[in-house]
Motif scaffolding. Structure first.
Motif, mmCIF file in Angstrom:
data_model
loop_
_atom_site.group_PDB
_atom_site.id
_atom_site.type_symbol
_atom_site.label_atom_id
_atom_site.label_comp_id
_atom_site.label_asym_id
_atom_site.label_seq_id
_atom_site.Cartn_x
_atom_site.Cartn_y
_atom_site.Cartn_z
ATOM 1 N N CYS A 190 0.794 -1.210 0.004
ATOM 2 C CA CYS A 190 -0.093 -0.106 0.072
ATOM 3 C C CYS A 190 0.838 1.399 0.014
ATOM 4 O O CYS A 190 0.246 2.315 -0.123
ATOM 5 C CB CYS A 190 -1.003 0.008 1.099
ATOM 6 S SG CYS A 190 -0.202 0.193 2.592
ATOM 7 N N CYS A 213 2.741 -3.849 5.983
ATOM 8 C CA CYS A 213 2.102 -3.247 7.085
ATOM 9 C C CYS A 213 2.277 -4.043 8.144
ATOM 10 O O CYS A 213 2.689 -3.726 9.586
ATOM 11 C CB CYS A 213 0.941 -2.654 6.815
ATOM 12 S SG CYS A 213 0.699 -1.079 5.813
ATOM 13 N N ARG A 235 -0.455 -2.916 12.119
ATOM 14 C CA ARG A 235 -1.816 -2.498 11.664
ATOM 15 C C ARG A 235 -1.943 -3.592 10.609
ATOM 16 O O ARG A 235 -0.934 -4.152 10.076
ATOM 17 C CB ARG A 235 -1.447 -0.884 11.186
ATOM 18 C CG ARG A 235 -0.716 -0.886 10.121
ATOM 19 C CD ARG A 235 -0.772 0.718 9.691
ATOM 20 N NE ARG A 235 -0.389 0.562 8.135
ATOM 21 C CZ ARG A 235 -1.223 1.260 7.332
ATOM 22 N NH1 ARG A 235 -1.950 2.529 7.910
ATOM 23 N NH2 ARG A 235 -0.976 1.463 5.949
ATOM 24 N N CYS A 275 -2.914 -4.038 6.672
ATOM 25 C CA CYS A 275 -2.484 -3.239 5.422
ATOM 26 C C CYS A 275 -3.970 -3.006 4.581
ATOM 27 O O CYS A 275 -4.814 -3.924 4.484
ATOM 28 C CB CYS A 275 -1.591 -4.191 4.677
ATOM 29 S SG CYS A 275 -1.169 -3.406 3.007
ATOM 30 N N PRO A 276 -4.021 -1.923 4.564
ATOM 31 C CA PRO A 276 -5.256 -1.432 3.965
ATOM 32 C C PRO A 276 -5.358 -2.367 2.455
ATOM 33 O O PRO A 276 -6.587 -2.283 1.978
ATOM 34 C CB PRO A 276 -5.402 0.027 3.763
ATOM 35 C CG PRO A 276 -3.935 0.520 3.867
ATOM 36 C CD PRO A 276 -3.375 -0.625 4.806
HETATM 37 ZN ZN LIG Z 1 0.498 -1.876 3.708
#
Ligand SMILES: [Zn+2]
Length: 156
Positions: free
Chosen positions: A69, A114, A122, A124-125
């Motif tokens: 991302c 991420c 967190r 990863c979006p």
């Molecule tokens: Zn990411």
């Protein structure tokens, strides 16, 4: 002054402690997707026969870029049982800089994501969005991977 330059003629038989902090430029990272913080070190250096034994604690904070991302995320390298053995061949001095730098950079993830973040975990979006994409290989490394390897290449 380089604290990691060991003058073997001055090294006490019981060894020597190298404790302190080096500025971030110790890592000599030029990759745009990786930045380093200072290096904290607490090492014991002892000569044993034909080799120099290094043991102790190395810690540094990095900022990596997620290859999926492209978000930047903090990543801490914390080697609390670091060990290295450097063979000696009639050397008057040994510079541990390259060994330490390379070992720390090798502790970074090859393919930063991420969810690898060990400071502020967190999700990863972009996770799952590229499930059909095969993993990157040597011919098509995404930028984040290239950055790490470029940084390592610069050590040579
Ligand atoms: Zn990411």
């Amino acid at each position: 002054m380089n604290p990691f330059l060991i003058d073997l003629s001055q090294l006490p038989a019981e060894g020597k402690t190298l404790r302190g902090r080096q500025p971030a430029d110790f890592f000599q990272i030029e990759a745009e997707d990786t930045t380093a913080g200072p290096l904290n070190h607490d090492l014991q250096v002892v000569r044993e026969g034909d080799s120099l034994h290094v043991a102790g604690h190395l810690e540094a904070d990095f900022t990596l870029q997620c290859g999926r991302c492209l978000a930047r995320f903090p990543y801490r390298v914390d080697l609390d049982a670091y060990r290295a053995e450097i063979p000696l061949e009639n050397d008057a001095t040994i510079d541990l800089t390259e060994t330490l730098r390379e070992d720390i950079l090798l502790a970074l993830p090859n393919f930063p994501r991420c969810e690898d973040g060990n400071v502020e975990p967190r999700d990863c979006p972009a996770e799952g969005r590229f499930d059909s994409t095969p993993p990157a290989d040597e011919t098509g490394l995404p930028g984040a991977e290239r950055g790490i390897w470029n940084a390592l290449d610069q050590l040579k």
